[in-house]
Design an enzyme around this catalytic site. Structure first.
Site, PDB file in Angstrom:
ATOM      1  N   ARG A  35      47.808  41.998  27.988  1.00 46.46           N
ATOM      2  CA  ARG A  35      47.730  43.077  27.004  1.00 46.46           C
ATOM      3  C   ARG A  35      48.319  44.377  27.555  1.00 46.46           C
ATOM      4  NH1 ARG A  35      44.110  42.095  22.679  1.00 46.46           N
ATOM      5  NH2 ARG A  35      44.327  39.890  22.175  1.00 46.46           N
ATOM      6  N   ASP A 144      37.005  50.523  11.562  1.00 46.84           N
ATOM      7  CA  ASP A 144      37.320  49.868  12.834  1.00 46.84           C
ATOM      8  C   ASP A 144      37.587  50.924  13.892  1.00 46.84           C
ATOM      9  OD1 ASP A 144      38.285  46.743  13.497  1.00 46.84           O
ATOM     10  OD2 ASP A 144      39.039  48.236  14.916  1.00 46.84           O
TER      11      ASP A 144
HETATM   12  C1  LIG Z   1      37.808  39.692  15.555  1.00 49.10           C
HETATM   13  S1  LIG Z   1      37.931  41.217  14.662  1.00 49.10           S
HETATM   14  C2  LIG Z   1      36.858  40.869  13.287  1.00 49.10           C
HETATM   15  C3  LIG Z   1      37.542  41.065  11.960  1.00 49.10           C
HETATM   16  C4  LIG Z   1      36.735  40.711  10.732  1.00 49.10           C
HETATM   17  N1  LIG Z   1      35.456  41.400  10.697  1.00 49.10           N
HETATM   18  C5  LIG Z   1      36.548  39.229  10.604  1.00 49.10           C
HETATM   19  O1  LIG Z   1      35.433  38.739  10.713  1.00 49.10           O
HETATM   20  O2  LIG Z   1      37.534  38.521  10.356  1.00 49.10           O
HETATM   21  C6  LIG Z   1      37.011  42.335  15.707  1.00 49.10           C
HETATM   22  C7  LIG Z   1      37.291  43.827  15.441  1.00 49.10           C
HETATM   23  O3  LIG Z   1      36.250  44.606  16.018  1.00 49.10           O
HETATM   24  C8  LIG Z   1      36.775  45.862  16.373  1.00 49.10           C
HETATM   25  N2  LIG Z   1      35.863  46.536  17.305  1.00 49.10           N
HETATM   26  C9  LIG Z   1      35.545  46.174  18.568  1.00 49.10           C
HETATM   27  N3  LIG Z   1      34.656  47.046  19.096  1.00 49.10           N
HETATM   28  C10 LIG Z   1      34.396  47.975  18.141  1.00 49.10           C
HETATM   29  C11 LIG Z   1      33.563  49.125  18.070  1.00 49.10           C
HETATM   30  N4  LIG Z   1      32.806  49.506  19.123  1.00 49.10           N
HETATM   31  N5  LIG Z   1      33.560  49.848  16.928  1.00 49.10           N
HETATM   32  C12 LIG Z   1      34.292  49.482  15.863  1.00 49.10           C
HETATM   33  N6  LIG Z   1      35.101  48.399  15.871  1.00 49.10           N
HETATM   34  C13 LIG Z   1      35.149  47.656  16.983  1.00 49.10           C
HETATM   35  C14 LIG Z   1      38.114  45.495  16.979  1.00 49.10           C
HETATM   36  O4  LIG Z   1      39.003  46.607  16.965  1.00 49.10           O
HETATM   37  C15 LIG Z   1      38.581  44.341  16.075  1.00 49.10           C
HETATM   38  O5  LIG Z   1      39.461  44.800  15.077  1.00 49.10           O
END
Ligand SMILES: C[S@@+](CC[C@H](N)C(=O)[O-])C[C@H]1O[C@@H](n2cnc3c(N)ncnc32)[C@H](O)[C@@H]1O
Lengths: 275, 121
Positions: A35, A144
């Protein structure tokens, strides 16, 4: 590809944990190297050493944010797992609509929304099955940590690959227009949504009070303490009679046992505050 | 479950056939629409994966033909093709295809679409 020293790896992992709650175990060295190498190329920085040195000095907040964003996993797709959207259509929305006849206002959160497919899936379900809500004050808020994914979510534009995954073709025909090789969501769906930058670790959630919360496929990245804090926050912010959806592999068990589990068809569960 | 794969590309048939056999399905293969109709006549096909551009009888003609037969009304059809024009997608659905995937495809895409039309394996 660039190599990262263990010392620098631990520094980045600690920073990530502190700012986002995400836990990176020591096996994730290769993941971080991949990354960060991509990031170096985009930012025109010579080496990981140089990048981390800049971050350690603590003067470049924008770069730090980019480093942390680059370490999030953003995979998502339309109607992921199907069942939650069926439960939303068959049980949850009809119930909430009943309860909100007076105020005619509904707010739905899609937390950790990544590139927005979840929020737009909810919006399409509403347009397709709940025409009576057209005159209601209804908002789906996608939130997000990562600015990069939010930009994409806001654009409402998806690649062929993305619209091929999980999206019923009838919805593709009805709610998208094609521009070149990209697929753009129509305004009728986009106007229901709003996307905001947001951190789940924030001590208070300053988003409008939700009736329904989607918090899926993000808790898996956190440790128990963080999960507890986040669930407590969600619980304190959502309406007492609201509904919470977690990812298929996630539960509130041993995190917050006061939330009641309700099981729908296809083993899909959602959680409610004990009445 | 019996799955019919209709594509003039040997490579595509190979990939799809392997995928469905791994899932424990019986697989039939056809190189064009006409052959596909013969397979359909010979027995219980539950799901047909249909390419668009093929010699002899193309995918759209095949879908039209299948949907005109009363005894075939329960066969689920997923078009898997390089046609990405929105009008073409619309045409296939109007003709009676249940789902549509634009090539290139992945196994997950096929599984997701199957789930959408009520096929669980
Ligand atoms: C795997 S995706 C999930 C997407 C969607 N909710 C789904 O279930 O398909 C995880 C997301 O969590 C976000 N994320 C991780 N830590 C976070 C935080 N502390 N606050 C807000 N978003 C966060 C990441 O940027 C990423 O876009």
């Amino acid at each position: 590809m660039e190599i990262i020293t263990l010392d620098n790896f631990r520094f980045v992992a600690d920073l990530l944990h502190q700012k986002t709650g995400i836990v990176l175990s020591d096996e994730k060295v290769y993941f971080v190297e991949t990354r960060l190498s991509d990031l170096l190329r985009n930012e025109g920085i010579g080496s990981i050493e140089e990048l981390i040195e800049t971050i350690r000095r603590g003067r470049d907040a924008a770069l730090e944010k980019k480093v942390l964003e680059s370490l999030t996993t953003n995979e998502t797709y339309f109607f992921r797992d199907v069942a939650p959207f069926e439960a939303l259509r068959k049980v949850v929305l009809p119930d909430i609509i009943q309860r909100r006849q007076g105020e005619r206002r509904i707010c739905i959160w899609s937390l950790a929304c990544a590139t927005g497919q979840e929020a737009y899936s909810i919006a399409m379900v509403i347009r397709e099955h709940f025409p009576q809500l057209a005159s209601w004050d209804l908002k789906i808020i996608g939130a997000d940590y990562s600015r990069e994914v939010l930009e994409k979510a806001k654009s409402g534009t998806y690649s062929q690959f993305e619209v091929n995954r999980g999206l019923p073709v009838s919805y593709l025909l009805k709610y998208f227009i094609k521009e070149g090789d990209r697929w753009l969501l129509k305004d009728s769906v986009r106007t229901l949504t709003e996307f905001v930058e947001f951190n789940l670790l924030d001590s208070r959630y300053s988003l409008p009070t939700p009736d329904i919360v989607f918090l899926r496929n993000v808790m898996i990245y956190f440790d128990l303490e963080t999960k507890k804090k986040i669930l407590a926050n969600v619980k304190n912010t959502m309406r007492r009679d609201g509904y919470l959806f977690l990812g298929t592999a996630e539960t509130t068990l041993n995190i917050d046992n006061s939330l009641e589990r309700h099981v729908f068809e296809d083993n899909c569960a959602c959680y409610r505050i004990g009445q | 479950m019996k799955v019919l794969i209709v594509d003039d590309s040997t490579a595509t048939r190979l990939i799809l056939a392997g995928m469905f056999r791994d899932m424990g399905c019986d697989v039939l293969e056809a190189e064009n629409g006409e052959e596909a109709l013969k397979c359909i006549d010979s027995g219980e096909v539950h799901l047909a994966i249909v390419d668009w551009n093929m010699p002899v009888m193309d995918g759209l003609e095949l879908v039209n033909e299948v949907r005109q037969r009363e005894e075939c009304k329960d066969i689920k059809i997923i078009m898997v093709t390089t046609e990405t024009d929105i009008d073409k997608v619309g045409k296939a659905i109007d003709a009676g295809a249940n789902e549509y995937i634009m090539k290139p495809f992945t196994k997950d895409m096929v599984l997701d679409k199957m789930r959408l039309i009520g096929i669980q394996i």
